[in-house]
Scaffold this active site. Structure first.
Site, PDB file in Angstrom:
ATOM      1  N   THR A  96      -4.512  -2.572   7.603  1.00 26.18           N
ATOM      2  CA  THR A  96      -3.845  -1.472   6.912  1.00 26.18           C
ATOM      3  C   THR A  96      -3.097  -0.665   7.959  1.00 26.18           C
ATOM      4  O   THR A  96      -3.699  -0.090   8.867  1.00 26.18           O
ATOM      5  CB  THR A  96      -4.862  -0.579   6.187  1.00 26.18           C
ATOM      6  N   LYS A 171      -1.360  -0.453  -0.601  1.00 28.55           N
ATOM      7  CA  LYS A 171      -2.652  -0.090  -0.014  1.00 28.55           C
ATOM      8  C   LYS A 171      -2.787   1.426   0.105  1.00 28.55           C
ATOM      9  O   LYS A 171      -3.886   1.976  -0.058  1.00 28.55           O
ATOM     10  CB  LYS A 171      -2.815  -0.748   1.360  1.00 28.55           C
TER      11      LYS A 171
END
Length: 291
Positions: A96, A171
């Site tokens: 991420t 995300k």
């Protein structure tokens, strides 16, 4: 796609690598701290001495590291992936990280005839271990389809979100949702405790109704057991929320809940709790250590 370079053998990477090995892929691994990769080499993975070596002559290179600076380093530094990656191969960053960095990686890969996907995941250490991660993918749709069988070894809910950076943006949506959910869960547990309720009975009563969620199912039992070991580190969640805040601010959005929860976690981090799991947010409400 049988030779896989995998960079990052932490809590998430370990489970993902094991699933690839079980499915017959030849997996070559690199990690900044070699000792963390040793159990995997005993199970069939091949150690590499640098990101460049890990990428050389591989069909696919997967990265799962900690922070955006780590991603930039393994791709762009002197011994990085781009120094050796072969034309026609696939790069899949499952960290991420910043959508802007994903776009930069995509652009550099395109110059070299390489296909790049940003594919952050959600599902924690349990999902990584069981191969049930949700994988949110950005990049060229054809490259996504080419890599789908490989991604299916690591996840069950795999969604193509759009062009480069779209996986990371999705995300951020996920992390914004989680921030409010975890905080609400911790507050609710504290309320139940102060009200003299049996906490397990409370969870049995509410977790299957409208208040239920994956976060409640995964983290609430750990809270009740006093288990604050990480499935997902506080320090990494702070990183994610900071990226979400930066991206939202650049779009003229001020996300009050996100910022409030970020401040709460930052106070825990300042108190030395950054290596605990995100469920340790309940400590914020501890009468013995009030914030």
């Amino acid at each position: 796609m049988k030779k896989i370079g995998f960079i990052g053998t932490g809590i998430m990477g370990r489970g993902m690598i094991r699933n690839l090995i079980k499915q017959g892929y030849a997996v070559y691994v690199y990690n900044r701290t070699r000792s963390k990769a040793l159990p995997l080499t005993e199970e069939g993975a091949v150690w590499c001495d640098s990101p460049a070596e890990c990428a050389k002559n591989k069909d696919v290179v997967i990265t799962m590291v900690g922070y955006p600076k780590d991603v930039a380093e393994v791709y762009f530094e002197t011994n990085g992936i781009f120094t050796t990656v072969k034309k026609g191969s696939y790069l899949i960053d499952m960290t991420t990280t910043s959508p802007k960095l994903s776009e930069k990686i995509y652009a550099e890969a395109a110059k070299r005839g390489v296909f790049a996907l940003d594919a952050p995941v959600t599902g924690g250490d349990t999902g990584a271990k069981n191969g049930t991660l949700s994988i949110l993918v950005g990049g060229d749709e054809k490259a996504f389809k080419d890599c789908l069988p490989l991604l299916q070894v690591m996840g069950k809910n795999i969604v193509y979100e759009g062009p480069a950076g779209a996986g990371q943006h999705t995300k951020m949506v996920n992390q914004i949702m989680i921030a409010g959910t975890v905080a609400g869960m911790c507050e609710a547990i504290c309320y139940a405790q102060k009200s003299g309720l049996d906490l397990q009975r409370v969870l049995d009563g509410v977790s299957k109704g409208a208040a239920g969620s994956a976060q409640v199912d995964s983290l609430a039992p750990r809270i009740l057991q006093g288990d604050f070991q990480p499935g997902f580190y506080i320090k990494h969640f702070i990183k994610d929320m900071r990226i979400a805040d930066e991206e939202s601010s650049s779009r003229g959005l001020h996300l009050n809940v996100l910022n409030e929860v970020l401040d709460m976690y930052l106070k825990l981090m300042a108190d030395g709790e950054g290596n605990l799991g995100t469920q340790a947010l309940v400590k914020y409400y501890d009468d013995d250590d009030p914030y």
